[in-house]
Design an enzyme around this catalytic site. Structure first.
Site: not given
Ligand code: IPM
Ligand code: MG
Length: 371
Positions: A143, A194, A227, A251, A255
C-alpha cells in the site's frame, strides 16, 4: 469519570446512515452509563471532504483525529469521484489517517453469530461458532512502498510499479500484537506470507519466528503460505485463531473471512497505533470493513451492525468500557436471534428491516440488557 473524545467521520454513501445509528448508541451511553462520557466532534472525509474542501481529509480533521481518544469512521468512495486525481481520491483520506496516525495494527474479527450461520455461503457446520481474528499490518507493504508509479517507456508502452516493503521493526511490532492478542484468545497464531516467491515473505517469516522465540514461546505458532491460507479459510475456518499477515494479503483475506459471518455488513475493525510512551494510550480508528455501497446509499437499507460493532470495539480497546462493549455485543446478538434482518443478511421467515429500524431494535435491546 473518564471523558472520551470521539471524532466521527461518517464519510460517504452508507457511512452517513450507519453512523447516524452509532450516534444514537452514544447518546444512550451519555444519558445512562456511569463508566464514561463521550465528547463528540464531527468532520468530513472521502468524497464528501473533496466536495467541500478539495481534499479527502483536511489538516484540521487530521489534527482532531490525533487529539481524539478514538476516531469512528464510516466509509469512503463512490462513482461520483471516479474521475478525481489519484492523489486526492476518497480512499487517500483513509490511507492518510492510517499512515499519519501510524495505525499499524488492524484487528478484523470474524465472528459467526449462531443466528446467522445459515446466511453464510458456506455450510452451517463449517461456520457455526466461528471466532477468528485477522490481524492485518496496515501502514507498510504494497500500500505504501516506494516506488509506486506508472511511467512511460521509450517505446511508448507504460510500466506500472507497486513495491512491497517491510523492515524488521515493522514485522516485529505486528508480530508482538498478534502474540499478545492470541494469549487472550485461543493462544494460536498463523503467520501468512509468500516466502516461496517474495523477499518480504522470507523476512516476514524470519522475524515472526525470532519474535516468537524471544517474546512468546508459550503461544502456538504456525507459518502458512497466504494462498493456502485463503484455501484453508474456506475448507476449515475454525482451525484458525489469530492470523497475522501483511497489508495486501490482510485486505484480501479479511474480505474472505467476512463472508463466513454472513455478510460484509457484519464485520467491524479496529486500527491501533503503538502505546504512547508516557500515557500508554494508543491512537485508534474504528471502521466497518464494508465500503460505501453506492448502490444502496441513501435508501435506508444498509446494515448498521458493522459500524455499531466498530463503536463497540472502541469501547473495548480505547475507552476501558469492557462491560458496555459486552452489553452492546449482546444486544446485537439478541436482535439477530429475534429474527430481525437487513437485506444483506435476509433469510426465509425472518423480518426484513431497514437501517433505522435495525438501529432502534439494537438500542431498545441495549436498554433492556443494561437495565
Ligand atoms: C479496507 C478497504 C480499503 C483498503 C480501501 C477502501 C482503501 O478495502 O479497509 O479493507 O484497501 O484497505
Ligand atoms: Mg478491503
Amino acid at each position: 469519570m473518564a471523558t472520551h473524545k470521539l471524532l466521527l467521520l461518517p464519510g460517504d454513501g452508507i457511512g452517513l446512515e450507519t453512523m447516524a445509528e452509532v450516534e444514537r448508541i452514544i447518546a444512550f451511553f451519555n444519558a445512562k452509563a456511569n463508566a464514561g462520557k463521550f465528547e463528540i466532534e464531527r468532520d468530513d472525509v472521502g468524497g464528501t471532504a473533496i466536495d467541500k474542501h478539495g481534499v479527502p481529509v483536511t489538516d484540521a480533521a487530521m489534527a482532531k483525529a490525533k487529539a481524539s481518544t478514538a476516531v469512528i469512521f464510516g466509509a469512503v468512495g463512490g462513482p461520483k469521484w471516479d474521475k478525481v486525481p489519484y492523489a486526492i481520491r476518497p480512499e487517500a483520506g483513509l490511507l492518510r489517517l492510517r499512515k499519519e496516525l501510524d495505525l499499524f495494527a488492524n484487528l478484523r474479527p470474524a465472528i459467526c453469530y449462531p443466528a446467522l450461520a445459515d446466511a453464510s455461503s458456506l455450510k452451517r457446520e463449517i461456520v457455526e461458532g466461528l471466532d477468528i481474528l485477522i490481524l492485518r499490518e496496515l501502514t507498510g507493504g504494497t500500500y505504501f512502498g516506494e516506488p509506486k508509479e506508472i511511467v512511460t517507456l521509450e517505446n511508448g508502452e507504460k510500466r506500472a510499479v507497486d513495491s512491497t516493503v517491510y523492515t524488521t521493526r515493522e514485522i516485529e511490532r505486528i508480530a508482538k500484537v498478534a502474540f499478545d492478542l492470541a494469549r487472550k484468545r485461543g493462544n494460536k497464531v498463523h503467520s501468512a506470507e509468500k516466502r516461496n516467491v517474495m523477499k518480504t515473505g522470507v523476512l516476514w517469516n524470519e522475524v515472526v519466528t525470532a519474535t516468537h522465540k524471544s517474546y512468546a514461546p508459550d503461544v502456538q505458532l504456525e507459518h502458512i503460505l497466504a494462498d493456502n491460507c485463503a484455501m484453508q479459510l474456506i475448507r476449515n475456518p475454525k482451525q484458525f485463531d489469530v492470523i497475522v499477515t501483511d497489508n495486501l494479503f490482510g485486505d484480501v483475506l479479511s474480505d474472505e473471512a467476512a463472508m463466513m459471518t454472513g455478510s460484509l455488513g457484519m464485520l467491524p475493525s479496529a486500527s491501533l497505533g503503538a502505546p504512547d510512551a508516557k500515557t500508554g494510550k494508543r491512537l485508534a480508528l474504528y471502521e466497518p470493513v464494508h465500503g460505501s455501497a453506492p448502490d444502496i446509499a441513501g435508501k435506508g437499507l444498509a446494515n448498521p451492525i458493522a459500524t455499531i460493532a466498530s463503536f463497540g470495539m472502541a469501547l473495548r480497546y480505547s475507552c476501558d468500557m469492557v462491560r458496555e462493549a459486552d452489553l452492546l455485543d449482546k444486544a446485537i446478538a439478541d436482535v439477530l436471534a429475534q429474527g430481525l434482518r437487513t437485506g444483506d443478511i435476509m433469510q426465509p421467515n425472518m423480518r426484513q428491516v431497514g437501517t433505522a429500524e435495525m438501529g432502534s431494535a439494537i438500542l431498545k435491546q441495549l436498554e433492556t440488557v443494561a437495565a
